[in-house]
Enzyme design. Structure first.
Site, PDB file in Angstrom:
ATOM      1  N   GLU A 107       1.561   0.039  -4.827  1.00  0.00           N
ATOM      2  CA  GLU A 107       0.370   0.887  -5.221  1.00  0.00           C
ATOM      3  C   GLU A 107       1.346   2.352  -5.512  1.00  0.00           C
ATOM      4  O   GLU A 107       1.551   2.918  -4.470  1.00  0.00           O
ATOM      5  CB  GLU A 107      -0.637   1.056  -3.935  1.00  0.00           C
ATOM      6  CG  GLU A 107      -1.733   2.267  -4.459  1.00  0.00           C
ATOM      7  CD  GLU A 107      -2.464   2.508  -3.126  1.00  0.00           C
ATOM      8  OE1 GLU A 107      -3.483   3.048  -3.528  1.00  0.00           O
ATOM      9  OE2 GLU A 107      -1.742   2.533  -2.117  1.00  0.00           O
TER      10      GLU A 107
ATOM     11  N   ASP B  18       0.941  -1.379   0.076  1.00  0.00           N
ATOM     12  CA  ASP B  18       0.194  -0.155   0.151  1.00  0.00           C
ATOM     13  C   ASP B  18       0.838   1.220   0.001  1.00  0.00           C
ATOM     14  O   ASP B  18       1.944   1.240   0.604  1.00  0.00           O
ATOM     15  CB  ASP B  18      -0.799  -0.051   1.391  1.00  0.00           C
ATOM     16  CG  ASP B  18      -1.825   1.021   1.499  1.00  0.00           C
ATOM     17  OD1 ASP B  18      -2.798   1.394   0.299  1.00  0.00           O
ATOM     18  OD2 ASP B  18      -1.672   1.939   2.360  1.00  0.00           O
TER      19      ASP B  18
END
Length: 615
Positions: free
Chosen positions: A355, A326
């Site tokens: 990400e 993330d």
């Protein structure tokens, strides 16, 4: 199931003597035969200046280091190549006081280091556990967790859990998925909005409202039995404000701290911008993602080692197939490159996707391993999420203005930037995820357009990912509620639900039609090597019709996506440079009918054609 609090108290009481007490040790255990160095982080009461030794052969102490807090001790361990799995006793001494701690070394799974991760041969099914299915209502609330369930609260806990996920794995497999990515399952103890799991309170324990560590392993095993790989969602950039170490940091620079709250400036470009100011880079990297998410300082060597071990521990403990990271480019980039390199050193064939949320192809390519960046930076990150493509997939289907750079031309233009990537087939492609608008919302709840989205994801280069419910036309419950409104519960996942969409007989005609399209395409895709690894040749968009080939030495797949409001005619001569290398008879993947090159063929409005040709 023991709660986290009970576990911590038990450890605290079991290993105490005099003024020294050990409350926790991380990693929780380790394995013989590992490549990754091991540093044990001990936390307790007054551990500073303790000496540490191991009684048995096979495991020894290389170095003991104090932290700034007197309650931490970092112990670098050596594990001999011939060390045996078993219990090892660590003896702590401080003056005349002594205490012991038993640490476990386990045996590794056979061929563990050689495991292969997810790839372009896979389709990833993304789900949010709290909103997917509630298999065990008894764990919806626990006495040692702050937030209690309220299914009517858009941002509250709804009760979905690991058991619910296990119970619905056959459904996930039926969509055509070969991998499951779940948003974080680790303990998140924020007093509100903790359902998403991105504010970790304990990196080594599953949130008790989802289950426990043992049940997570059961989930992974159950996935593997069905041919589903498991990708763990991890967060290195920040922890949660409720993380246990925030009450007593080992070092003051363990997290980035400011005189007053400082948010990241979210200027992603500063990572590669040669003109960016040092201050802007610092604020982007060190500023907090949110008031409840303290920003971690990965330039601290002990913290970086902590995160390397943590990733490896979960890979080994749960038998994982990959990681999704993330908020990847909020991290210290050189430290994260070292982190990726360390995980891949332990598992050379495993995949990690980051990400990197930017719609700039050039800025995205900067983060892909293998890109020859002008500043010499190498991320060692095998895969990145293709947000430039994601930003136009649905948009391309909502604009029929063929006179400008819109409609299907947006997808053509996006793929024209593939020259920037080391290997665009490694990109993770999607139309939506848990942080974006839902496909049904974006295409105006038009099922034919939703099916075109599936066609594109199933046939374009990259690793396709779909968001749970998009295969059934899920739409946001309330668009004014942002993420809380689009992260809807899956009907039928809760005891007492009046509608069960896991059951095909309870779906509407439209829902079943869209589901069948997804399922047919992605189950077909499983065995199509030309889709997984083949090259791409696309042709300029005409009248909002986009055509392309995925091809290799053995075969070709011709794809025509007609996003126009009128039918189109296939002009076979236009595609001769590819088709002349293959037999003229092909098979329509969606209908099963034979297709012959040169024969008249029409593609209806808002529909697609996929034809497989053999050499």
């Amino acid at each position: 199931m023991k709660t986290l609090l009970f576990l911590f108290v038990s450890i605290f009481l079991s290993f105490s003597a005099g003024a020294q007490k050990i409350v926790r040790v991380e990693p929780l255990s380790w394995w013989v035969g590992m490549h990754t160095p091991l540093t044990l982080m001990f936390y307790g009461e007054n551990l500073r200046d303790c000496s540490v030794e191991v009684d048995q052969q096979g495991m020894s102490v290389r170095k003991v280091r104090n932290a700034e807090s007197p309650n931490y001790l970092f112990v670098d361990m050596d594990i001999a190549p011939d060390a045996r799995a078993g219990q090892y006793t660590l003896l702590f001494r401080k003056g005349k006081k002594k205490l012991t701690y038993t640490y476990k070394l386990e045996g590794r799974r056979e061929k563990s280091a050689g495991r292969e991760g997810f790839s372009s041969a896979d389709m990833i099914y993304l789900l949010m556990p709290d909103r997917f299915a509630n298999g065990d209502p008894k764990n919806d609330a626990t006495y040692d967790t702050a937030e209690k369930p309220d299914r009517n609260d858009y941002f509250g806990r709804h009760g979905g859990d690991l058991q619910g996920m296990i119970d619905r794995l056959d459904y996930i497999a039926s969509v055509g998925a070969t991998a499951v990515w779940s948003t974080p399952l680790l303990f998140d103890n924020e007093p509100k909005s903790s359902y998403h799991g991105y504010a970790c309170a304990d990196y080594y324990h599953i949130d008790p409202r989802f289950g426990d560590n043992a049940l997570y392993r059961t989930f992974v095993t159950a996935c593997h039995r069905r041919g589903l790989k498991v990708i763990m969602d991890v967060v290195t950039n920040h922890c949660g404000a409720a993380h246990w170490w925030m009450r007593d940091l080992p070092y003051q620079d363990w997290v980035h701290q400011f005189d007053r709250y400082t948010s990241s400036n979210h200027l992603f470009s500063v990572n590669m911008d040669p003109n960016a100011s040092t201050r802007d880079r610092m604020v982007h990297e060190s500023g907090w993602f949110d008031t409840s998410m303290p920003d971690m300082n990965l330039n601290h060597p002990d913290l970086l080692q902590y995160f390397k071990q943590w990733a490896v521990w979960w890979m080994e403990y749960a038998d994982l197939d990959g990681l999704r990271v993330d908020t990847y480019f909020y991290n210290e980039k050189e430290s994260m490159a070292e982190w990726c390199k360390a995980v891949r050193a332990e598992y050379p064939a495993v995949n990690i996707v980051g990400e990197c949320w930017t719609t700039s192809p050039a800025q995205l390519a900067y983060w892909e391993a293998g890109t020859k960046n002008k500043d010499g930076f190498c991320s060692h990150l095998p895969s990145v999420m293709d947000f430039p493509l994601q930003s136009v997939v649905c948009k391309a289907l909502t604009d029929d203005d063929t006179s400008s750079d819109s409609g299907m031309k947006l997808i053509y233009r996006s793929l024209s930037h593939d020259f920037l990537f080391d290997d665009p087939r490694r990109l993770l492609i999607m139309a939506a995820n848990h942080d974006t608008e839902r496909v049904a919302d974006e295409v105006g709840k038009n099922p034919e357009k939703a099916k075109l989205v599936a066609t594109l994801l199933a046939t374009l280069r990259g690793v396709p990912q779909i968001f749970s419910g998009d295969e059934l036309m899920f739409a946001s419950k309330d668009l004014t509620q942002g993420h809380g409104g689009l992260r809807v519960d899956f009907p039928g996942g809760w005891p007492g639900d009046t509608l069960n969409l896991f059951d095909a007989s309870q779906r509407s005609t439209i829902q079943q039609d869209v589901f069948d399209h997804y399922s047919r395409l992605f189950n077909w895709r499983k065995t199509e090597s030309v889709i997984h690894h083949g090259r791409t040749m696309h042709f300029a968009v005409e009248d909002n019709m986009y055509a392309y080939f995925r091809y290799d030495d053995n075969g070709a797949v011709f794809v025509c996506v007609n996003a126009a409001s009128q039918p189109c005619t296939i002009n076979w001569e236009r595609y001769d440079e590819v088709l002349r290398n293959y037999k003229p008879e092909g098979k329509d993947v969606l209908s099963g009918r034979s297709v012959t090159v040169g024969h008249p063929l029409y593609v209806a409005p808002l529909s697609s054609l996929i034809v497989k040709f053999e050499r």
